[in-house]
Motif scaffolding. Structure first.
Motif, PDB file in Angstrom:
ATOM      1  N   GLY A   1      37.274  30.070  38.022  1.00 51.20           N
ATOM      2  CA  GLY A   1      36.382  28.958  38.303  1.00 51.20           C
ATOM      3  C   GLY A   1      34.989  29.354  38.737  1.00 51.20           C
ATOM      4  N   SER A   2      34.689  30.631  38.798  1.00 51.81           N
ATOM      5  CA  SER A   2      33.385  31.071  39.292  1.00 51.81           C
ATOM      6  C   SER A   2      32.429  31.395  38.142  1.00 51.81           C
ATOM      7  CB  SER A   2      33.544  32.298  40.191  1.00 51.81           C
ATOM      8  OG  SER A   2      33.897  33.417  39.430  1.00 51.81           O
ATOM      9  N   SER A   3      31.180  31.549  38.491  1.00 44.75           N
ATOM     10  CA  SER A   3      30.163  31.891  37.489  1.00 44.75           C
ATOM     11  C   SER A   3      30.210  33.360  37.098  1.00 44.75           C
ATOM     12  CB  SER A   3      28.777  31.576  38.031  1.00 44.75           C
ATOM     13  OG  SER A   3      28.669  30.201  38.302  1.00 44.75           O
ATOM     14  N   TYR A   4      30.845  34.174  37.926  1.00 45.94           N
ATOM     15  CA  TYR A   4      30.915  35.617  37.669  1.00 45.94           C
ATOM     16  C   TYR A   4      32.365  36.046  37.597  1.00 45.94           C
ATOM     17  CZ  TYR A   4      26.036  35.334  38.942  1.00 45.94           C
ATOM     18  OH  TYR A   4      24.713  35.000  38.985  1.00 45.94           O
TER      19      TYR A   4
ATOM     20  N   HIS B   1      45.342  37.701  28.332  1.00 49.84           N
ATOM     21  CA  HIS B   1      45.673  38.317  27.052  1.00 49.84           C
ATOM     22  C   HIS B   1      44.909  39.636  26.919  1.00 49.84           C
ATOM     23  CE1 HIS B   1      46.908  38.663  22.940  1.00 49.84           C
ATOM     24  NE2 HIS B   1      45.648  38.821  22.553  1.00 49.84           N
ATOM     25  N   GLY B   2      45.609  40.749  26.961  1.00 49.39           N
ATOM     26  CA  GLY B   2      44.980  42.053  26.778  1.00 49.39           C
ATOM     27  C   GLY B   2      44.392  42.678  28.021  1.00 49.39           C
ATOM     28  N   GLY B   3      44.682  42.121  29.206  1.00 48.41           N
ATOM     29  CA  GLY B   3      44.125  42.710  30.418  1.00 48.41           C
ATOM     30  C   GLY B   3      44.395  41.884  31.650  1.00 48.41           C
ATOM     31  N   ALA B   4      43.437  41.936  32.583  1.00 46.79           N
ATOM     32  CA  ALA B   4      43.587  41.221  33.845  1.00 46.79           C
ATOM     33  C   ALA B   4      42.213  40.810  34.367  1.00 46.79           C
ATOM     34  CB  ALA B   4      44.300  42.097  34.864  1.00 46.79           C
ATOM     35  N   LEU B   5      42.181  39.670  35.049  1.00 52.12           N
ATOM     36  CA  LEU B   5      40.971  39.105  35.625  1.00 52.12           C
ATOM     37  C   LEU B   5      41.029  39.270  37.130  1.00 52.12           C
ATOM     38  CD1 LEU B   5      38.411  37.219  35.390  1.00 52.12           C
ATOM     39  CD2 LEU B   5      40.004  35.328  35.705  1.00 52.12           C
ATOM     40  N   LEU B   6      39.994  39.853  37.727  1.00 57.62           N
ATOM     41  CA  LEU B   6      39.928  40.056  39.170  1.00 57.62           C
ATOM     42  C   LEU B   6      39.612  38.735  39.848  1.00 57.62           C
ATOM     43  CD1 LEU B   6      40.024  42.229  41.408  1.00 57.62           C
ATOM     44  CD2 LEU B   6      37.556  42.490  41.101  1.00 57.62           C
ATOM     45  N   SER B   7      40.415  38.360  40.844  1.00 59.85           N
ATOM     46  CA  SER B   7      40.207  37.116  41.582  1.00 59.85           C
ATOM     47  C   SER B   7      40.155  37.405  43.072  1.00 59.85           C
ATOM     48  CB  SER B   7      41.347  36.129  41.320  1.00 59.85           C
ATOM     49  OG  SER B   7      41.342  35.726  39.983  1.00 59.85           O
ATOM     50  N   GLY B   8      39.269  36.712  43.749  1.00 61.30           N
ATOM     51  CA  GLY B   8      39.111  36.869  45.184  1.00 61.30           C
ATOM     52  C   GLY B   8      37.644  36.832  45.549  1.00 61.30           C
ATOM     53  N   ALA B   9      37.337  37.231  46.764  1.00 61.88           N
ATOM     54  CA  ALA B   9      35.955  37.219  47.234  1.00 61.88           C
ATOM     55  C   ALA B   9      35.567  38.604  47.726  1.00 61.88           C
ATOM     56  CB  ALA B   9      35.786  36.195  48.354  1.00 61.88           C
ATOM     57  N   LEU B  10      34.408  39.070  47.287  1.00 61.54           N
ATOM     58  CA  LEU B  10      33.851  40.333  47.774  1.00 61.54           C
ATOM     59  C   LEU B  10      32.834  39.993  48.847  1.00 61.54           C
ATOM     60  CD1 LEU B  10      33.162  42.198  44.419  1.00 61.54           C
ATOM     61  CD2 LEU B  10      35.100  42.489  45.949  1.00 61.54           C
ATOM     62  N   ARG B  11      32.915  40.675  49.980  1.00 59.98           N
ATOM     63  CA  ARG B  11      31.980  40.444  51.073  1.00 59.98           C
ATOM     64  C   ARG B  11      31.233  41.731  51.378  1.00 59.98           C
ATOM     65  NH1 ARG B  11      35.960  36.918  51.952  1.00 59.98           N
ATOM     66  NH2 ARG B  11      35.600  34.976  53.043  1.00 59.98           N
TER      67      ARG B  11
ATOM     68  N   ALA C   1      37.607  46.268  55.233  1.00 58.70           N
ATOM     69  CA  ALA C   1      37.902  45.269  56.238  1.00 58.70           C
ATOM     70  C   ALA C   1      37.115  43.999  55.970  1.00 58.70           C
ATOM     71  CB  ALA C   1      37.587  45.811  57.624  1.00 58.70           C
ATOM     72  N   LEU C   2      35.945  44.114  55.342  1.00 63.22           N
ATOM     73  CA  LEU C   2      35.136  42.947  55.026  1.00 63.22           C
ATOM     74  C   LEU C   2      35.664  42.195  53.810  1.00 63.22           C
ATOM     75  CD1 LEU C   2      31.573  44.457  55.492  1.00 63.22           C
ATOM     76  CD2 LEU C   2      32.789  42.948  57.059  1.00 63.22           C
ATOM     77  N   SER C   3      36.498  42.816  53.004  1.00 66.53           N
ATOM     78  CA  SER C   3      36.998  42.187  51.787  1.00 66.53           C
ATOM     79  C   SER C   3      38.416  41.686  51.989  1.00 66.53           C
ATOM     80  CB  SER C   3      36.987  43.179  50.630  1.00 66.53           C
ATOM     81  OG  SER C   3      35.677  43.513  50.306  1.00 66.53           O
ATOM     82  N   PRO C   4      38.667  40.445  51.607  1.00 70.13           N
ATOM     83  CA  PRO C   4      40.029  39.948  51.685  1.00 70.13           C
ATOM     84  C   PRO C   4      40.864  40.522  50.549  1.00 70.13           C
ATOM     85  CG  PRO C   4      38.614  38.308  50.729  1.00 70.13           C
ATOM     86  CD  PRO C   4      37.741  39.472  51.118  1.00 70.13           C
ATOM     87  N   THR C   5      42.098  40.122  50.483  1.00 69.64           N
ATOM     88  CA  THR C   5      42.989  40.590  49.433  1.00 69.64           C
ATOM     89  C   THR C   5      42.506  40.117  48.067  1.00 69.64           C
ATOM     90  OG1 THR C   5      44.824  40.461  50.983  1.00 69.64           O
ATOM     91  CG2 THR C   5      45.370  40.590  48.651  1.00 69.64           C
ATOM     92  N   LEU C   6      42.439  41.029  47.141  1.00 68.84           N
ATOM     93  CA  LEU C   6      42.060  40.713  45.760  1.00 68.84           C
ATOM     94  C   LEU C   6      43.309  40.745  44.899  1.00 68.84           C
ATOM     95  CD1 LEU C   6      38.875  42.926  45.436  1.00 68.84           C
ATOM     96  CD2 LEU C   6      38.957  40.466  45.771  1.00 68.84           C
ATOM     97  N   THR C   7      43.326  39.904  43.876  1.00 71.75           N
ATOM     98  CA  THR C   7      44.440  39.902  42.940  1.00 71.75           C
ATOM     99  C   THR C   7      43.910  40.053  41.529  1.00 71.75           C
ATOM    100  OG1 THR C   7      44.411  37.493  42.755  1.00 71.75           O
ATOM    101  CG2 THR C   7      45.897  38.431  44.389  1.00 71.75           C
ATOM    102  N   LEU C   8      44.768  40.531  40.663  1.00 68.24           N
ATOM    103  CA  LEU C   8      44.471  40.616  39.236  1.00 68.24           C
ATOM    104  C   LEU C   8      45.386  39.625  38.538  1.00 68.24           C
ATOM    105  CD1 LEU C   8      44.212  44.481  38.855  1.00 68.24           C
ATOM    106  CD2 LEU C   8      42.376  42.841  38.456  1.00 68.24           C
ATOM    107  N   LYS C   9      44.802  38.658  37.859  1.00 67.21           N
ATOM    108  CA  LYS C   9      45.593  37.672  37.131  1.00 67.21           C
ATOM    109  C   LYS C   9      45.710  38.116  35.682  1.00 67.21           C
ATOM    110  CE  LYS C   9      44.578  33.911  40.167  1.00 67.21           C
ATOM    111  NZ  LYS C   9      44.256  32.505  40.328  1.00 67.21           N
ATOM    112  N   LEU C  10      46.940  38.150  35.204  1.00 66.16           N
ATOM    113  CA  LEU C  10      47.191  38.594  33.836  1.00 66.16           C
ATOM    114  C   LEU C  10      46.507  37.686  32.827  1.00 66.16           C
ATOM    115  CD1 LEU C  10      50.967  39.562  33.979  1.00 66.16           C
ATOM    116  CD2 LEU C  10      49.006  41.080  33.866  1.00 66.16           C
TER     117      LEU C  10
END
Length: 127
Positions: free
Chosen positions: A90-93, A37-47, A26-35
Motif C-alpha cells: 500500500g505504500s509509494s515505495y 510471484h518469483g520473489g518477495a516484497l519487503l513490508s514494514g517500516a524503516l526508521r 533497535a530503531l527498526s521494527p520487525t520486517l517481513t517478506l511477503k511472497l
C-alpha cells in the motif's frame, strides 16, 4: 547487607542507567517478506534518526530492486527516508527480492544509506 556485596550491584545499576545509543536495528521494527510471484516484497517500516536516502538493499540472493510506485512502479536508484519509510503493497515505495523463499524462512538483509551507514536486519518470510 555487607558493603562488598553492594558495590558490584551499584556499579551494575550505574552502567545500566548510562546505557548506549540505540542501534539502527533497535530503531527498526520487525520486517517481513511477503511472497510474490518469483520473489518477495519487503513490508514494514524503516526508521532512521535523521532524514536520509536508502541507496541499496542486498540479501543472500543478491541485490533487491527498489521501486517508486506513483502512479506506476518503476525501478529507482534511491528511496527517500524522511525519518520513517513505510514499505509494502500500500505504500509509494517498495523493495522486492527475486528468488525462491519458504514461509518462516529468516532472510538477512543489508541496507545502505546515503551517509554510508550500513544496517543489518532480519526479515521473516510470510504469506
Amino acid at each position: 547487607m555487607n558493603a562488598r556485596f553492594l558495590w558490584p550491584r551499584a556499579a551494575l545499576a550505574a552502567l545500566l542507567c548510562v546505557g548506549t545509543a540505540p542501534s539502527a536495528q533497535a530503531l527498526s521494527p520487525t520486517l517481513t517478506l511477503k511472497l510474490t510471484h518469483g520473489g518477495a516484497l519487503l513490508s514494514g517500516a524503516l526508521r532512521v534518526a535523521r532524514a536520509d536516502e536508502l541507496t541499496g538493499v542486498w540479501s543472500s540472493v543478491g541485490r533487491a530492486r527498489m521501486l517508486r510506485c506513483t502512479p506506476r512502479c518503476e525501478v529507482v536508484e534511491m528511496l527517500p527516508v524522511p525519518g520513517v519509510l513505510n514499505l509494502g503493497t500500500g505504500s509509494s515505495y517498495r523493495v522486492v527480492l527475486g528468488g525462491t523463499f519458504k514461509v518462516g524462512q529468516k532472510v538477512s538483509l543489508v541496507l545502505r544509506y546515503r551517509n554510508t551507514q550500513i544496517t543489518n536486519l532480519m526479515a521473516t518470510v510470510a504469506r
